[in-house]
Scaffold this active site. Structure first.
Site, PDB file in Angstrom:
ATOM      1  N   ASN A  55      35.757  48.534  47.787  1.00 46.18           N
ATOM      2  CA  ASN A  55      36.236  49.449  46.745  1.00 46.18           C
ATOM      3  C   ASN A  55      35.863  50.890  47.094  1.00 46.18           C
ATOM      4  O   ASN A  55      35.199  51.598  46.321  1.00 46.18           O
ATOM      5  CB  ASN A  55      35.636  49.057  45.389  1.00 46.18           C
ATOM      6  CG  ASN A  55      36.499  49.516  44.231  1.00 46.18           C
ATOM      7  OD1 ASN A  55      37.456  50.265  44.407  1.00 46.18           O
ATOM      8  ND2 ASN A  55      36.145  49.088  43.028  1.00 46.18           N
ATOM      9  N   HIS A 110      33.402  49.673  34.745  1.00 42.61           N
ATOM     10  CA  HIS A 110      34.052  48.367  34.850  1.00 42.61           C
ATOM     11  C   HIS A 110      34.248  47.717  33.482  1.00 42.61           C
ATOM     12  O   HIS A 110      35.221  46.981  33.283  1.00 42.61           O
ATOM     13  CB  HIS A 110      33.231  47.424  35.735  1.00 42.61           C
ATOM     14  CG  HIS A 110      33.447  47.626  37.194  1.00 42.61           C
ATOM     15  ND1 HIS A 110      32.712  48.504  37.951  1.00 42.61           N
ATOM     16  CD2 HIS A 110      34.348  47.058  38.052  1.00 42.61           C
ATOM     17  CE1 HIS A 110      33.121  48.478  39.204  1.00 42.61           C
ATOM     18  NE2 HIS A 110      34.121  47.602  39.298  1.00 42.61           N
TER      19      HIS A 110
END
Length: 566
Positions: free
Chosen positions: A323, A355
Site C-alpha cells: 500500500n 482504515h
C-alpha cells in the site's frame, strides 16, 4: 436470504450487470468494480491517444470520474462531493498556519462517521464495496494538497526553510483552480482503488505529454493482475480465512499446523489486493500517468510491489512495499511532522483511524508498531555479526526472510478477521509466541548490544609492565619530543643567497623551490631513529617537500614509518 440477495436489495450502485453474478459467482459490487476498471483502462488509452490539450484533459478526467462513481455508488456520490467541498472551502478560507491540520481533522471526522455507520448500521458493511473506499483515497488527496500548499507558503516566508526533502519536492506554489481541484478529486484512474496521486504529480501529468510508451508496463501489470485474480478465485477458497474462527481449527489441530495455515491463508488473501491494486496501476500508466523521470520506470504512482513484499528480509522492507500510496501519505502528513519520539505510534494510529474502527485493525497496528521497533533493534544489533562472512550472511538473510513471513501473517490475520474476540482467541491458541519473543527482545537486546560494544572496543589485556620500565618509556618519550623540535628547525627549508635560476638548478639535479642542509638533517634524524637511518643509507639525499614532512612527522610521533621519495 443470502449475502448476494441482500446486497442486490441494499446496493446503491447500478444493478444492470447483475446477470453476471450468477455466471461468475461474484457479488454485484465486485462485478461493477472489475467492469469499471476495464472501462477506465479504455478511457486511459483514449486519453493518451487523442487528448493533448491540458484544459481538455481536465474536463475529460472529471467527466469520466463522475460517470464511474455514479455507476458504482449511485447517490452515495453525495459523500464525495461533501467531503471534497469541505476541504476546498477550508483551504480557500483559512489562512492560518494550522490550515492543513484543520483540513486533516475535518476530513478524517467525515470519513470516520461513514466508517462507524458502515460498521454498526450496514449489515453487509464489512463484506461490500461502498463509498468509504473512494472516500479514503479522497481524504488522502485533499489533506496532502493542504499540507503541500502550506509547505510552499512556509518556503516563501523563510530563507532558512528546514522542511524535509519530500516537503520541498511536493510543495504546491500555485493553488489549484476550481476545475483543477474537482478534476483532481474525481480523477477516474484512481477513483476506485487508488493509487494516491499527489497534486503536483497530477498537475505535471496534465501539462506534460513527453514520456515513453507505457505499453510494456501496462501489458506486464495487466498480466500480473490477471494471475493474482486466478489465484484468488481458485486457490484462496481452499485456505479460507473463515476457518480461523472454527472450533475444530482452534482446538483440534497442532500449533505448527495452525501457524502454517495462518501463514498460507493470509498470503492467499493478499491476492485480491494485488489484483485490484496492480490493475489500478495499469489504468494510470495507460493514460500516461506514473512515469518517473529519475528512475525511468512507470512506478511513480503505484500501490504495491508484490515481489518486494513477499521477499522482504525484514518487516520494514515488506511494509515499505505494501500500500505504497498510503505509506507515502502517512509519511507526508504525519511521520515527518510530529515529534520523533512518537512518530511511529502516531503514524500507526492515523493509519488505523483512516482504515476504520473494527477492533482487528487496532490489534494489527498496535502489534505492528511493536514489531517494527523490535525488528529495527534486531537488525541493528544482530546483523553486523553476520555481514562479514558471505555464507553466514546468506543464512541470516534466509532466516530473517522466513521469520518475516510468519510475523507478517501473525500480525495481519486480525486485520482480515476484523472482530475482537476471534482475533484474541487465535492469538491465545498461538500462545502469543511472537509477542512474547518481541517483548523478550526489547529487554534483552540493549544488554546484548552493550556486551557486544564492550567486547569490540575493550583492549586486549596487556602484559604487566614494571614501574622501572614505565619510567624509562616516559623518559624516552620526553627525549623524542625535544629532538623533534630540533629536527623541525634543521629540516626547515632555507633559501640560498644569490639564488640561481630554476633552469641552472635543474642541471644540478636540485629542486625548483627548496634546498638546504641535507647532511645535518640526515645525521640528526638517523641518530634518534634507526629505522629512518636504514632508509637514508640506501637512498640519495633529497630535500623534497613530501620526504621532509614525513621525517618531521615521524620525529614528532616517535613511531616508525615507511618512507619513500615523492
Amino acid at each position: 436470504m443470502g449475502n448476494a440477495e441482500k446486497m442486490l436489495l441494499n446496493y446503491s450502485g447500478s444493478t444492470a450487470l447483475s446477470f453476471l453474478c450468477d455466471l461468475t459467482s461474484l457479488s454485484i459490487d465486485q462485478v461493477n468494480f472489475i467492469t469499471c476498471q476495464v472501462v477506465a483502462l479504455c478511457f486511459s488509452l483514449s486519453m493518451k491517444r487523442w487528448i493533448k490539450d491540458p484544459h481538455t484533459k481536465l474536463i475529460y478526467t472529471l467527466i469520466c470520474g463522475l460517470g464511474i462513481c455514479l455507476f458504482c455508488f449511485g447517490n452515495q456520490i453525495f459523500h464525495i462531493i461533501s467531503s471534497a467541498g469541505l476541504g476546498y472551502t477550508l483551504i480557500k478560507t483559512n489562512k492560518s498556519s494550522n490550515m492543513p491540520w484543520i483540513v486533516l481533522g475535518a476530513n478524517m471526522f467525515y470519513l470516520s462517521s461513514l466508517h462507524l455507520q458502515r460498521q454498526f448500521f450496514d449489515e453487509l458493511g464489512s463484506y461490500s464495496l461502498d463509498i468509504t473506499g473512494p472516500l479514503m483515497v479522497l481524504t488522502q488527496k485533499v489533506t496532502s494538497l493542504a499540507f503541500s500548499l502550506q509547505d510552499a507558503i512556509d518556503q516563501k516566508k523563510s530563507d532558512d526553510y528546514k522542511g524535509t526533502e519530500m516537503q520541498k519536492k511536493y510543495a504546491v506554489l500555485e493553488a489549484p483552480s476550481f476545475l483543477e481541484y474537482w478534476s483532481f478529486v474525481f480523477q477516474f484512474q484512481s477513483m476506485l482503488a487508488g493509487p494516491l496521486v499527489l497534486f503536483k504529480d497530477f498537475r505535471e501529468f496534465i501539462h506534460t505529454d513527453e514520456f515513453p510508451s507505457p505499453l510494456h508496463a501496462v501489458v506486464k501489470k495487466m498480466g500480473v493482475s490477471v494471475f493474482f485474480a486466478v489465484v484468488f478465485i481458485k486457490v484462496t477458497p481452499v485456505y479460507s480465512i473463515d476457518k480461523l474462527k472454527e472450533f475444530e481449527f482452534l482446538w483440534d489441530t497442532t500449533f505448527l499446523y495452525r501457524m502454517f495455515y495462518v501463514t498460507i491463508a493470509t498470503m492467499m488473501e493478499r491476492a485480491k489486493y494485488y489484483h485490484a491494486w496492480i490493475l489500478a496501476d495499469a489504468v494510470c500508466n495507460a493514460s500516461g500517468l506514473g512515469y518517473d523521470k529519475q528512475s525511468q520506470t512507470w512506478d511513480l504512482v503505484t500501490n504495491v510491489d508484490a515481489l518486494g513484499f513477499e521477499l522482504g528480509l525484514n518487516l520494514k522492507e515488506s511494509l515499505d512495499s505494501w500500500n505504497k500510496g498510503t505509506m507515502k501519505w502517512l509519511r507526508h502528513v504525519v511521520y515527518e511532522r510530529v515529534n520523533p519520539s512518537i512518530r511511529t505510534v502516531a503514524t500507526y494510529a492515523m493509519s488505523a483511524i483512516w482504515h476504520g474502527f473494527y477492533p482487528g485493525y487496532y490489534i494489527t497496528f498496535l502489534s505492528g508498531s511493536v514489531f517494527t521497533s523490535v525488528a529495527r533493534q534486531v537488525r541493528k544489533t544482530i546483523r553486523p555479526l553476520f555481514v562479514n562472512d558471505r555464507g553466514l550472511k546468506l543464512v541470516y538473510d534466509f532466516f530473517t526472510w522466513l521469520t518475516t513471513r510468519f510475523v507478517v501473517a501473525y500480525v495481519t490475520f486480525s486485520f482480515i478477521i476484523l472482530d475482537f474476540t476471534p482475533s484474541i482467541v487465535l492469538y491465545l491458541r498461538l500462545f502469543c509466541c511472537f509477542h512474547v519473543a518481541a517483548f523478550g527482545a526489547m529487554f534483552a537486546l540493549p544488554k546484548l548490544s552493550k556486551h557486544l560494544k564492550n567486547r569490540g572496543t575493550q583492549p586486549q589485556p596487556a602484559a604487566r609492565v614494571p614501574e622501572a620500565q614505565k619510567q624509562a618509556q616516559k623518559d624516552t618519550t620526553e627525549r623524542v619530543k625535544d629532538n623533534a623540535q630540533d629536527v623541525a628547525e634543521v629540516t626547515k627549508p632555507i633559501k640560498k643567497e644569490n639564488e640561481q635560476p630554476p633552469a641552472a638548478r635543474k642541471n644540478k639535479g636540485e629542486d625548483d623551490s627548496y634546498y638546504g642542509p641535507k647532511a645535518a638533517t640526515k645525521e640528526l634524524i638517523s641518530h634518534e631513529f634507526p629505522e629512518i637511518k636504514s632508509y637514508l643509507s640506501n637512498s640519495k639525499p633529497t630535500n623534497d617537500v613530501w620526504t621532509t614532512w614525513t621525517m618531521n612527522n615521524a620525529a614528532m610521533n616517535g613511531t616508525p614509518v615507511q618512507l619513500k621519495t615523492g
